[in-house]
Design a protein around this motif. Sequence first.
Motif, short mmCIF file in Angstrom:
data_model
loop_
_atom_site.label_atom_id
_atom_site.label_comp_id
_atom_site.label_asym_id
_atom_site.label_seq_id
_atom_site.Cartn_x
_atom_site.Cartn_y
_atom_site.Cartn_z
N PRO A 70 -6.05 -13.98 6.12
CA PRO A 70 -7.14 -13.99 5.15
C PRO A 70 -6.83 -14.96 4.00
O PRO A 70 -5.73 -15.47 3.90
CB PRO A 70 -7.13 -12.53 4.65
CG PRO A 70 -5.70 -12.12 4.75
CD PRO A 70 -5.16 -12.82 5.98
N SER A 71 -7.79 -15.19 3.14
CA SER A 71 -7.53 -16.05 1.99
C SER A 71 -6.75 -15.30 0.91
O SER A 71 -5.96 -15.89 0.18
CB SER A 71 -8.84 -16.59 1.42
OG SER A 71 -9.71 -15.53 1.10
N ASN A 72 -6.99 -14.01 0.84
CA ASN A 72 -6.28 -13.14 -0.10
C ASN A 72 -5.88 -11.85 0.61
O ASN A 72 -6.65 -11.34 1.42
CB ASN A 72 -7.15 -12.78 -1.31
CG ASN A 72 -7.23 -13.92 -2.31
OD1 ASN A 72 -6.29 -14.16 -3.05
ND2 ASN A 72 -8.34 -14.63 -2.30
N LYS A 73 -4.71 -11.36 0.27
CA LYS A 73 -4.24 -10.10 0.85
C LYS A 73 -3.48 -9.34 -0.22
O LYS A 73 -2.53 -9.86 -0.80
CB LYS A 73 -3.34 -10.38 2.06
CG LYS A 73 -2.73 -9.14 2.68
CD LYS A 73 -3.75 -8.33 3.44
CE LYS A 73 -3.11 -7.14 4.16
NZ LYS A 73 -4.11 -6.31 4.87
N VAL A 74 -3.92 -8.11 -0.49
CA VAL A 74 -3.21 -7.23 -1.40
C VAL A 74 -2.65 -6.09 -0.56
O VAL A 74 -3.38 -5.47 0.21
CB VAL A 74 -4.13 -6.69 -2.50
CG1 VAL A 74 -3.34 -5.77 -3.44
CG2 VAL A 74 -4.76 -7.83 -3.29
N THR A 75 -1.38 -5.83 -0.70
CA THR A 75 -0.75 -4.79 0.09
C THR A 75 0.21 -4.01 -0.77
O THR A 75 0.66 -4.47 -1.82
CB THR A 75 -0.01 -5.39 1.30
OG1 THR A 75 0.40 -4.34 2.19
CG2 THR A 75 1.24 -6.16 0.86
N GLU A 76 0.52 -2.82 -0.32
CA GLU A 76 1.48 -1.98 -1.05
C GLU A 76 2.89 -2.28 -0.58
O GLU A 76 3.12 -2.57 0.61
CB GLU A 76 1.16 -0.51 -0.84
CG GLU A 76 -0.15 -0.06 -1.45
CD GLU A 76 -0.42 1.41 -1.20
OE1 GLU A 76 -1.37 1.95 -1.79
OE2 GLU A 76 0.33 2.04 -0.41
N LYS A 77 3.80 -2.17 -1.50
CA LYS A 77 5.21 -2.36 -1.17
C LYS A 77 5.58 -1.48 0.02
O LYS A 77 5.20 -0.31 0.09
CB LYS A 77 6.05 -2.00 -2.39
CG LYS A 77 7.54 -2.07 -2.18
CD LYS A 77 8.29 -1.65 -3.46
CE LYS A 77 9.78 -1.53 -3.21
NZ LYS A 77 10.51 -1.12 -4.42
N GLY A 78 6.30 -2.09 0.97
CA GLY A 78 6.75 -1.35 2.14
C GLY A 78 5.86 -1.50 3.37
O GLY A 78 6.28 -1.17 4.48
N LYS A 79 4.64 -2.00 3.16
CA LYS A 79 3.73 -2.19 4.30
C LYS A 79 4.01 -3.53 4.99
O LYS A 79 4.59 -4.44 4.41
CB LYS A 79 2.27 -2.16 3.81
CG LYS A 79 1.82 -0.83 3.25
CD LYS A 79 1.61 0.19 4.34
CE LYS A 79 1.16 1.54 3.81
NZ LYS A 79 -0.20 1.50 3.26
N ASP A 80 3.59 -3.62 6.24
CA ASP A 80 3.70 -4.88 6.98
C ASP A 80 2.41 -5.68 6.84
O ASP A 80 1.32 -5.10 6.76
CB ASP A 80 3.94 -4.61 8.46
CG ASP A 80 5.25 -3.87 8.74
OD1 ASP A 80 5.46 -3.47 9.90
OD2 ASP A 80 6.05 -3.70 7.79
N VAL A 81 2.52 -7.01 6.83
CA VAL A 81 1.33 -7.86 6.77
C VAL A 81 1.44 -8.97 7.82
O VAL A 81 2.54 -9.39 8.19
CB VAL A 81 1.12 -8.50 5.38
CG1 VAL A 81 0.83 -7.45 4.34
CG2 VAL A 81 2.30 -9.37 4.99
N GLU A 82 0.27 -9.41 8.28
CA GLU A 82 0.20 -10.54 9.21
C GLU A 82 -0.74 -11.59 8.63
O GLU A 82 -1.86 -11.28 8.23
CB GLU A 82 -0.34 -10.08 10.56
CG GLU A 82 0.65 -9.32 11.41
CD GLU A 82 0.14 -9.07 12.82
OE1 GLU A 82 0.91 -8.59 13.65
OE2 GLU A 82 -1.05 -9.39 13.09
N LEU A 83 -0.25 -12.82 8.63
CA LEU A 83 -1.03 -13.94 8.12
C LEU A 83 -1.26 -14.90 9.29
O LEU A 83 -0.36 -15.17 10.07
CB LEU A 83 -0.28 -14.65 6.99
CG LEU A 83 0.32 -13.75 5.90
CD1 LEU A 83 1.05 -14.59 4.86
CD2 LEU A 83 -0.74 -12.91 5.24
#
Lengths: 113, 115
Positions: free
Chosen positions: A8-21
Amino acid sequence: GAGVSQSPSNKVTEKGKDVELRCDPISGHTALYWYRQSLGQGLEFLIYFQGNSAPDKSGLPSDRFSAERTGGSVSTLTIQRTQQEDSAVYLCASRDSGRSEQYFGPGTRLTVT
Amino acid sequence: QQQVKQSPQSLIVQKGGISIINCAYENTAFDYFPWYQQFPGKGPALLIAIRPDVSEKKEGRFTISFNKSAKQFSLHIMDSQPGDSATYFCAASRGSGGSNYKLTFGKGTLLTVNP
């Protein structure tokens, strides 16, 4: 033609979570790079893919970071167990083999809360 | 170890003036030196690039000067315009010998061109 696209253009996530760009390179470009841009560290190389060769992972800051490139085209950067220091803009670039120029996408701004 | 040093950090120029940004590198294996322009919220855009076999390259209002013995290169923007206001990054990489052109960037220069 179409340039490098990222989502995505922006991603907000909580500490400890996994993200995929995700990164879609320019069609036909066999070389693909991920960089990270942060206020403290500037623009840093993370990882490089070229065709079917083993990737150059020398810039990955920790083993929480990984990336893959499927079918020689789309690439995904994964950050596991995100930390606040991972907050940055993640940029993807692609290059036509045989040429020097790298073309960047618009980036994904990651914010870890 | 900062392999590419860029100066100044910020620069204010009047419209029509010349903007000059300087970079110095340490790794003599570098053989490709691009400059990128970045506007807020956008990715870096390739502006102009040079290889060490030439001392100068000009494209429109943008000129790179390269000094191999001093390991320095600079970007000159002639007739600077308010639309040139952006952050400029120098970079260096190695492409010869099967190297992969991964870029090492300077810290950037915020250019402001006043109307």
